[in-house]
Design an enzyme around this catalytic site. Structure first.
Site, PDB file in Angstrom:
ATOM      1  N   PRO A 185     -16.268 -16.621 -47.017  1.00  0.00           N
ATOM      2  CA  PRO A 185     -14.887 -16.877 -47.432  1.00  0.00           C
ATOM      3  C   PRO A 185     -14.325 -15.696 -48.214  1.00  0.00           C
ATOM      4  CG  PRO A 185     -16.393 -17.956 -48.930  1.00  0.00           C
ATOM      5  CD  PRO A 185     -17.243 -17.298 -47.877  1.00  0.00           C
ATOM      6  N   GLY A 186     -13.046 -15.483 -48.072  1.00  0.00           N
ATOM      7  CA  GLY A 186     -12.404 -14.416 -48.837  1.00  0.00           C
ATOM      8  C   GLY A 186     -11.145 -14.948 -49.480  1.00  0.00           C
ATOM      9  N   CYS A 205      10.762   3.948 -49.826  1.00  0.00           N
ATOM     10  CA  CYS A 205      11.790   4.357 -48.863  1.00  0.00           C
ATOM     11  C   CYS A 205      11.472   3.840 -47.461  1.00  0.00           C
ATOM     12  CB  CYS A 205      11.923   5.870 -48.866  1.00  0.00           C
ATOM     13  SG  CYS A 205      12.481   6.414 -50.460  1.00  0.00           S
ATOM     14  N   GLU A 206      11.519   2.550 -47.333  1.00  0.00           N
ATOM     15  CA  GLU A 206      11.289   1.875 -46.046  1.00  0.00           C
ATOM     16  C   GLU A 206      12.106   0.594 -46.094  1.00  0.00           C
ATOM     17  OE1 GLU A 206       8.894   2.603 -43.571  1.00  0.00           O
ATOM     18  OE2 GLU A 206       7.737   4.137 -44.629  1.00  0.00           O
ATOM     19  N   TYR A 242       2.865  -8.317 -42.098  1.00  0.00           N
ATOM     20  CA  TYR A 242       2.659  -9.552 -41.312  1.00  0.00           C
ATOM     21  C   TYR A 242       3.830 -10.518 -41.410  1.00  0.00           C
ATOM     22  CZ  TYR A 242      -2.145  -8.041 -42.358  1.00  0.00           C
ATOM     23  OH  TYR A 242      -3.294  -7.329 -42.544  1.00  0.00           O
TER      24      TYR A 242
HETATM   25  N1  LLP Z   1     -15.692 -12.223 -42.409  1.00  0.00           N
HETATM   26  C1  LLP Z   1     -15.258 -11.267 -41.567  1.00  0.00           C
HETATM   27  C2  LLP Z   1     -16.165 -10.692 -40.581  1.00  0.00           C
HETATM   28  C3  LLP Z   1     -13.919 -10.832 -41.647  1.00  0.00           C
HETATM   29  O1  LLP Z   1     -13.481  -9.885 -40.808  1.00  0.00           O
HETATM   30  C4  LLP Z   1     -13.051 -11.408 -42.607  1.00  0.00           C
HETATM   31  C5  LLP Z   1     -11.668 -10.964 -42.712  1.00  0.00           C
HETATM   32  C6  LLP Z   1     -13.576 -12.394 -43.473  1.00  0.00           C
HETATM   33  C7  LLP Z   1     -14.911 -12.775 -43.335  1.00  0.00           C
HETATM   34  C8  LLP Z   1     -12.758 -13.062 -44.527  1.00  0.00           C
HETATM   35  O2  LLP Z   1     -11.750 -13.837 -43.992  1.00  0.00           O
HETATM   36  P1  LLP Z   1     -10.851 -14.792 -44.928  1.00  0.00           P
HETATM   37  O3  LLP Z   1     -11.739 -15.878 -45.448  1.00  0.00           O
HETATM   38  O4  LLP Z   1     -10.285 -13.975 -46.028  1.00  0.00           O
HETATM   39  O5  LLP Z   1      -9.800 -15.293 -44.003  1.00  0.00           O
HETATM   40  N2  LLP Z   1      -5.365  -8.350 -44.116  1.00  0.00           N
HETATM   41  C9  LLP Z   1      -5.104  -9.625 -43.475  1.00  0.00           C
HETATM   42  C10 LLP Z   1      -6.369 -10.398 -43.209  1.00  0.00           C
HETATM   43  C11 LLP Z   1      -7.429  -9.620 -42.455  1.00  0.00           C
HETATM   44  C12 LLP Z   1      -8.731 -10.380 -42.280  1.00  0.00           C
HETATM   45  C13 LLP Z   1      -9.862  -9.478 -42.032  1.00  0.00           C
HETATM   46  N3  LLP Z   1     -11.140 -10.122 -41.915  1.00  0.00           N
HETATM   47  C14 LLP Z   1      -4.140 -10.412 -44.342  1.00  0.00           C
HETATM   48  O6  LLP Z   1      -3.699  -9.909 -45.374  1.00  0.00           O
HETATM   49  O7  LLP Z   1      -3.755 -11.538 -43.988  1.00  0.00           O
END
Ligand code: LLP
Length: 413
Positions: free
Chosen positions: A273-274, A340-341, A315
């Protein structure tokens, strides 16, 4: 956790107005309690499951935040050696590190093997060969997962979908089956796991269910032909409620459908999880420098820009934005930054309670891919980060200096 008391915004027991007096805006502010609450929520959902949680360091890499996670038993999902070094810096346990990412360099593979990470999540056949040959040259045998692209619809933003046919991530089930003899023949890697990550900011349980079914079938197939698959890495992807008028992640269906499916599979699990851990636990504080009225519009010109928080520009993301002091009345505004965008905006035609020049705003739910995706665009320094814990607060990252931005540029004199 952010709430108004007498029209002043608080995070835990700290008044944000005190924060802006003490620290320099724009800045990111984090709540330790919210991070811990989110950890506990996941622990509750997975309480009967044999699972290791590994925080996706790309989401928020600040050392003090990683330390909170490692103190709570979290491993780490990395996509670069830089992230591994961050996690090691806080004393993280490398035997709980998973290395994902589609284009791992030789140096990164060697470094990760030498630091005894738990496993590599292999994203292509050539990568499997490369890891095997580096492991061989080091006299090692390393645990690997095949990252499967299950080709499921994750119903999220296109740009953050990763488990569909045509995405660069993972290996399709067909390609795994076609290359199975080759994979079996790689003597310095042990394919003992399957991994998936189908996308981010997913709010429904069904896509996880569908993808895990694919994993389960593939696991059976591989077991029947002699592989010993003992681990399934479920990736990340659990979304948060950016827009409070819409639904939050459907944990009820997850518990009804996904958890029993996990229980029916005879393996250990990993979850990466992130966003769910830090996303709603942080906010970006900014000051209104000017209010500009032009045509039928009112622009709030703030001191934070897309270089500090890029998700809206990139996004079309939605974030709630609140004034730190609530006044009577409302106004409809565009909230824009100094870059500047034309894509440098945080909200368009947004109704907020009345503000004036010099007031401060808080962009909520900024802790997932907020600070970690910030940049020096327009030669702007990376900003301060502050951690709130109960009624106390402390700086966890200083503002970057101009000298540090240019330190690697060679003399032009
Ligand atoms: N595991 C892998 C292999 C991943 O590529 C990712 C995120 C995660 C875990 C964590 O995912 P989460 O639980 O945070 O959904 N920058 C974009 C999101 C890119 C996600 C990249 N991979 C945003 O700001 O929405």
């Amino acid at each position: 956790m952010f709430q108004y008391k007498n029209n002043e915004l608080y995070l835990e027991d700290v008044c944000i107005n005190d924060i802006v007096k003490k620290y320099e805006s724009p800045c990111y502010i984090y709540s330790k309690k919210m991070i811990e609450d989110n950890i506990n929520k996941l622990k509750e959902v997975f309480e009967d499951i044999n699972i290791v949680f590994a925080f996706a360091a790309k989401v928020e890499g600040n050392l003090s935040i990683l330390k909170i996670l490692s103190d709570n038993g979290f491993g780490c999902d990395i996509v670069s050696v830089g992230e591994l070094k961050r996690y090691m810096k806080v004393g993280g346990d490398t035997s709980k590190v998973m290395f994902s990412g589609v284009s791992k360099s030789e140096y990164e593979i060697e470094f990760a093997i030498n630091h005894n990470i738990h496993m590599f999540n292999i994203e292509s056949i050539p990568e499997a060969k490369r890891i095997n040959s580096i492991a061989k040259s080091l006299g090692k045998n390393v645990k690997c997962a095949i990252r499967v692209n299950p080709d499921v619809e994750s119903s999220t933003i296109d740009k953050i979908t990763t488990g569909k046919r045509g995405n660069k991530f993972g290996i399709s089930v067909d390609a795994i089956k076609e290359n199975i003899d080759l994979l079996k023949g790689l003597e310095n890697i042990r394919i003992e796991a399957l991994a998936m990550h189908i996308g981010s900011q997913i709010l429904k349980a069904e896509p996880f269910y569908e993808a895990i079914k694919v994993m389960s079938e593939l696991k059976e197939h591989l077991t029947n032909i002699g592989f010993n698959i003992d681990t399934i890495d479920l990736g990340g992807g659990i979304g948060i409620q950016y827009d409070k008028s819409k639904d939050a992640f459907d944990f009820d269906t997850y518990k009804q459908k996904v958890i029993p499916l996990l229980k029916s599979m005879d393996v250990k699990f990993i979850l990466e999880p992130g966003r769910f851990i830090t996303g709603n636990a942080s906010a970006l504080i900014m000051k209104i420098e000017y209010i500009k009225k032009e045509w039928d519009k009112t622009f709030l010109l703030t001191n934070a820009g897309m270089n500090d928080y890029i998700r809206v520009a990139m996004y079309d993301a939605y974030n709630d934005i609140l004034p730190i002091i609530k006044h009577d009345g409302q106004m409809i505004v565009d909230i824009v930054g100094p870059i500047c965008e034309s894509s440098d905006y945080f909200a368009k035609d947004r109704m907020i309670s009345t503000v004036t020049e010099g007031d401060f705003l808080v962009l909520l739910d900024a802790g997932g891919y907020g600070a970690s995706m910030s940049s020096n665009y327009n030669t702007r320094e990376l900003i301060e980060q502050i951690l709130v814990d109960g009624d106390s607060h402390r700086l966890i990252r200083k503002k970057q200096s101009f000298d540090s931005i240019i330190e690697n540029e060679l003399s032009c004199l």
